[in-house]
Design an enzyme around this catalytic site. Structure first.
Site, PDB file in Angstrom:
ATOM      1  N   HIS A  42      -5.260  -2.988  -5.258  1.00  0.00           N
ATOM      2  CA  HIS A  42      -4.914  -2.444  -3.939  1.00  0.00           C
ATOM      3  C   HIS A  42      -6.125  -2.500  -2.999  1.00  0.00           C
ATOM      4  O   HIS A  42      -6.018  -2.977  -1.859  1.00  0.00           O
ATOM      5  CB  HIS A  42      -4.447  -0.997  -4.120  1.00  0.00           C
ATOM      6  CG  HIS A  42      -4.203  -0.255  -2.861  1.00  0.00           C
ATOM      7  ND1 HIS A  42      -2.955   0.094  -2.420  1.00  0.00           N
ATOM      8  CD2 HIS A  42      -5.067   0.242  -1.914  1.00  0.00           C
ATOM      9  CE1 HIS A  42      -3.038   0.755  -1.278  1.00  0.00           C
ATOM     10  NE2 HIS A  42      -4.315   0.861  -0.949  1.00  0.00           N
ATOM     11  N   GLU A  43      -7.268  -2.051  -3.489  1.00  0.00           N
ATOM     12  CA  GLU A  43      -8.469  -2.019  -2.640  1.00  0.00           C
ATOM     13  C   GLU A  43      -8.972  -3.413  -2.304  1.00  0.00           C
ATOM     14  O   GLU A  43      -9.527  -3.628  -1.218  1.00  0.00           O
ATOM     15  CB  GLU A  43      -9.571  -1.210  -3.328  1.00  0.00           C
ATOM     16  CG  GLU A  43      -9.280   0.275  -3.424  1.00  0.00           C
ATOM     17  CD  GLU A  43      -9.016   0.904  -2.067  1.00  0.00           C
ATOM     18  OE1 GLU A  43      -9.731   0.570  -1.099  1.00  0.00           O
ATOM     19  OE2 GLU A  43      -8.069   1.717  -1.966  1.00  0.00           O
ATOM     20  N   HIS A  46      -7.478  -4.550   0.931  1.00  0.00           N
ATOM     21  CA  HIS A  46      -8.240  -4.092   2.096  1.00  0.00           C
ATOM     22  C   HIS A  46      -9.502  -4.947   2.278  1.00  0.00           C
ATOM     23  O   HIS A  46      -9.832  -5.364   3.393  1.00  0.00           O
ATOM     24  CB  HIS A  46      -8.665  -2.630   1.919  1.00  0.00           C
ATOM     25  CG  HIS A  46      -7.535  -1.663   1.875  1.00  0.00           C
ATOM     26  ND1 HIS A  46      -6.535  -1.628   2.829  1.00  0.00           N
ATOM     27  CD2 HIS A  46      -7.246  -0.663   0.994  1.00  0.00           C
ATOM     28  CE1 HIS A  46      -5.687  -0.650   2.542  1.00  0.00           C
ATOM     29  NE2 HIS A  46      -6.098  -0.058   1.429  1.00  0.00           N
TER      30      HIS A  46
END
Length: 288
Positions: A42-43, A46
């Site tokens: 998920h990170e 980003h």
């Protein structure tokens, strides 16, 4: 090219270390590794999107059910970029679903692991979309508010909303619904983080102003501000919007109006250190 350009510095929050120790003691280490794998993926969503926009990234802080990417761009980059960087994390969960379906269809991984991964992928996605700071949902809420309200007011509102929501949830869980330790700790962690951010809100705003003063903020339009001559510079700055350049119209006794540019106000505050002067004094001095 250094490796850091492609792999960010990754830090582990102390609360995550507690969960890791507990997972060893309770035999839930595999579940925790699945969660951390999803959070890290998920990170990286980003991180990759931020790299596309050439953001300056300090690193990634991991904690259970989420993480935070630390950058120098908040409030100074185009709002559209910030929104895309924010939603890039939740978007990664779609790739995880596809990967899990592929692994399941080809019997590469035991079905019990696949089921756990499906559950945690959904739980982490939904949790991160909650409109609470500093979750992705909270960041999206802040970005929407900062498009409609002055930057400082938008930041204060989202922190106050997050603190109140966390307190309400903790009270409800203690008194009205079955107690779940993991949920209680997560919302307690969010409450502590928001309390810390509330204490640091002044410094966050000063950083926003400094980046603006040094010409590092994205500007795409004008928005005039009307103020009375007796208010202080910091009160004037509290009316600043992101992505807007401000011409400040100061009203003096007798309904006399004079204008001053925002850069003159920022210069007076940061360079000349006129922390306690009223905007009328600054305007009169420049016009005189």
């Amino acid at each position: 090219m250094t490796l850091r350009r492609f792999i960010p510095a990754i830090h582990i929050h102390p609360i995550l270390l507690i969960f890791i120790i507990v997972s060893f003691l309770t035999g839930t280490f595999i579940e925790l590794m699945i969660i951390l794998g999803i959070v890290l993926f998920h990170e990286f969503g980003h991180f990759i999107m931020a790299k596309v926009f050439k953001w300056r990234i300090r690193g990634i802080m991991l904690w259970v059910f989420g993480g935070v990417m630390d950058t120098d761009e908040n409030g100074t980059s185009p709002l559209s970029e910030e929104i895309m960087v924010t939603i890039a994390g939740p978007f990664q969960h779609l790739f995880i679903y596809v990967l899990l379906l592929f692994l399941s269809a080809n019997s590469i991984v035991p079905s019990s692991i696949i089921e756990l991964a499906f559950f945690y992928n959904s739980a982490i996605l939904l949790f991160n979309l909650l409109p609470l700071w500093p979750l992705d949902g909270g960041k999206l809420l802040f970005q929407i508010l900062s498009a409609l309200l002055p930057y400082r007011k938008a930041y204060d509102y989202v922190i106050i909303f997050s603190i109140c929501t966390c307190i309400i949830f903790l009270v409800v869980q203690l008194l009205f619904i079955p107690f779940t330790l993991s949920a209680f700790m997560l919302f307690l962690f969010l409450l502590v983080e928001n309390r810390s951010d509330w204490k640091q809100r002044y410094y966050v705003f000063i950083r926003f102003l400094l980046r603006r003063y040094h010409g590092e903020s994205y500007i795409k339009g004008d928005r005039p501000i009307e103020v009375s001559h007796h208010i202080f510079l910091m009160d004037v700055f509290s009316n600043f919007y992101r992505e807007k350049r401000h011409s400040i119209y100061v009203t003096f006794p007798g309904n006399i109006r004079e204008s001053i540019d925002e850069m003159d106000c920022l210069h007076s505050y940061f360079h000349e250190r006129n922390y306690s002067k009223q905007i009328g004094e600054i305007t009169s001095h420049l016009s005189g």
